[in-house]
Motif scaffolding. Sequence first.
Motif, mmCIF file in Angstrom:
data_model
loop_
_atom_site.group_PDB
_atom_site.id
_atom_site.type_symbol
_atom_site.label_atom_id
_atom_site.label_comp_id
_atom_site.label_asym_id
_atom_site.label_seq_id
_atom_site.Cartn_x
_atom_site.Cartn_y
_atom_site.Cartn_z
ATOM 1 N N ILE A 1 10.606 8.486 -6.536
ATOM 2 C CA ILE A 1 10.217 7.262 -7.249
ATOM 3 C C ILE A 1 11.416 6.316 -7.345
ATOM 4 O O ILE A 1 11.300 5.116 -7.087
ATOM 5 N N CYS A 2 12.579 6.874 -7.686
ATOM 6 C CA CYS A 2 13.810 6.072 -7.785
ATOM 7 C C CYS A 2 14.190 5.483 -6.428
ATOM 8 O O CYS A 2 14.551 4.296 -6.333
ATOM 9 N N TYR A 3 14.097 6.299 -5.383
ATOM 10 C CA TYR A 3 14.468 5.888 -4.027
ATOM 11 C C TYR A 3 13.611 4.707 -3.567
ATOM 12 O O TYR A 3 14.134 3.666 -3.133
ATOM 13 N N PHE B 1 9.164 18.698 -9.335
ATOM 14 C CA PHE B 1 9.119 17.661 -10.379
ATOM 15 C C PHE B 1 10.290 16.695 -10.218
ATOM 16 O O PHE B 1 10.119 15.473 -10.202
ATOM 17 N N HIS B 2 11.497 17.250 -10.057
ATOM 18 C CA HIS B 2 12.694 16.409 -9.916
ATOM 19 C C HIS B 2 12.754 15.713 -8.561
ATOM 20 O O HIS B 2 13.293 14.603 -8.462
ATOM 21 N N LEU C 1 22.903 7.124 -4.163
ATOM 22 C CA LEU C 1 22.650 8.130 -5.207
ATOM 23 C C LEU C 1 21.345 8.875 -4.938
ATOM 24 O O LEU C 1 21.301 10.116 -4.982
ATOM 25 N N SER C 2 20.284 8.126 -4.655
ATOM 26 C CA SER C 2 18.965 8.736 -4.408
ATOM 27 C C SER C 2 18.982 9.632 -3.181
ATOM 28 O O SER C 2 18.445 10.742 -3.198
ATOM 29 N N ALA C 3 19.618 9.142 -2.098
ATOM 30 C CA ALA C 3 19.678 9.919 -0.850
ATOM 31 C C ALA C 3 20.478 11.201 -1.041
ATOM 32 O O ALA C 3 20.065 12.283 -0.609
ATOM 33 N N VAL D 1 0.839 -1.205 0.000
ATOM 34 C CA VAL D 1 0.000 0.000 0.000
ATOM 35 C C VAL D 1 0.874 1.256 0.000
ATOM 36 O O VAL D 1 0.627 2.202 -0.758
ATOM 37 N N ILE D 2 1.909 1.248 0.855
ATOM 38 C CA ILE D 2 2.822 2.393 0.928
ATOM 39 C C ILE D 2 3.489 2.631 -0.428
ATOM 40 O O ILE D 2 3.580 3.775 -0.904
ATOM 41 N N TYR D 3 3.947 1.553 -1.062
ATOM 42 C CA TYR D 3 4.624 1.677 -2.366
ATOM 43 C C TYR D 3 3.674 2.186 -3.446
ATOM 44 O O TYR D 3 4.039 3.026 -4.276
ATOM 45 N N PHE D 4 2.421 1.689 -3.414
ATOM 46 C CA PHE D 4 1.426 2.154 -4.385
ATOM 47 C C PHE D 4 1.156 3.647 -4.203
ATOM 48 O O PHE D 4 1.116 4.406 -5.187
ATOM 49 N N ILE D 5 0.989 4.082 -2.953
ATOM 50 C CA ILE D 5 0.748 5.508 -2.669
ATOM 51 C C ILE D 5 1.941 6.348 -3.118
ATOM 52 O O ILE D 5 1.779 7.426 -3.693
ATOM 53 N N THR D 6 3.157 5.834 -2.865
ATOM 54 C CA THR D 6 4.384 6.542 -3.263
ATOM 55 C C THR D 6 4.443 6.728 -4.769
ATOM 56 O O THR D 6 4.670 7.844 -5.256
ATOM 57 N N LEU D 7 4.242 5.627 -5.510
ATOM 58 C CA LEU D 7 4.287 5.702 -6.974
ATOM 59 C C LEU D 7 3.174 6.578 -7.517
ATOM 60 O O LEU D 7 3.416 7.454 -8.356
ATOM 61 N N PHE D 8 1.955 6.353 -7.028
ATOM 62 C CA PHE D 8 0.790 7.106 -7.524
ATOM 63 C C PHE D 8 0.949 8.599 -7.226
ATOM 64 O O PHE D 8 0.779 9.440 -8.110
ATOM 65 N N GLY D 9 1.279 8.929 -5.972
ATOM 66 C CA GLY D 9 1.405 10.331 -5.561
ATOM 67 C C GLY D 9 2.479 11.075 -6.334
ATOM 68 O O GLY D 9 2.247 12.176 -6.848
ATOM 69 N N ASN D 10 3.659 10.460 -6.457
ATOM 70 C CA ASN D 10 4.764 11.125 -7.155
ATOM 71 C C ASN D 10 4.542 11.197 -8.662
ATOM 72 O O ASN D 10 4.918 12.185 -9.301
#
Length: 298
Positions: free
Chosen positions: A68-70, A61-62, A103-105, A30-39
């Motif tokens: 999303i990458c993180y 935007f960036h 890299l993401s952090a 659920v957390i991952y879906f919200i993360t992908l959807f929201g971003n």
Amino acid sequence: ENQTSATEFVLLGLTSDPQLQSLLFFVFSVIYFITLFGNMVIVIVISTDPRLHSPMYFFLFHLAITDICYATTIVPYMLVNFLVKQKTIDFSACIIQMSLILLSAGSEIFMLSAMAYDRYVAICKPLHYQEVMNKLVCSQLVGGAWAMGVLHSVINTMPMLNVQFCKYTEIKHFSCELPPLLTAACGRTFLNKLVLLSSAAIFGSSSFLLTLISYIYIISTVLKIQSAKGRRKAFSTCSSHLIVVVLLYTTALFQYTKPNSVSSLILDQLFSIQYSILTPMLNPIIYSLKNNDVKTAL
């Protein structure tokens, strides 16, 4: 023979309880879906709405792409491990995951610094905003943030290629994050720990200092505004960013610079979940809920 190079690691994850694993699989899905959807919504809305083609939303935007990458670097493999008995990961895959986390952090903290500078110019030098924050400057700031992330990753990844691991190595974590990976090593890791501590201190403190200086100027300027309505309006443009900065820095800096004497497996994993999984989910929610332009565009 025990010191032969490991070809794969065992990720112990958050728990070995099958029932708890099923529950955690659902929660993190659920957390991952919200993360992908929201971003992704943030990315699409900013891309398609001409009213949001301004420096502030260019950085947002960036930031959404970075989030999303993180999350994608960590959560999918974590979800797979909730379902399988053999929680192994190849050495090469583990190193790649570790380098992408770094890299993401690194990119994220400098992206937040760029956003703080943007708010400083908008509030402290509003008449020169368009001139100072032109397309070239914005592109350079974003490019610099990504470049710092790459540099942070390379500096810490290269020494890890020479670290010796036992034939059977357990990582007491849900991902190949650098601190637990160093803890699991069999060979000497003094140089790696020194590089990690130095890079975390230099990159983290420089990014934090840039953000802090921007906010010192912002607060001093806002306090000089005569009307209470004007002060509220000025603070409201920064509040979302400030919340995100506090959430990220307090946990990430503590995790990467704390001494071994205060290390705790549960605490380490909770902090990691906060800055690497929850923060990417919360960023689009915080920015969309507290931003009228984004809500109008949605």
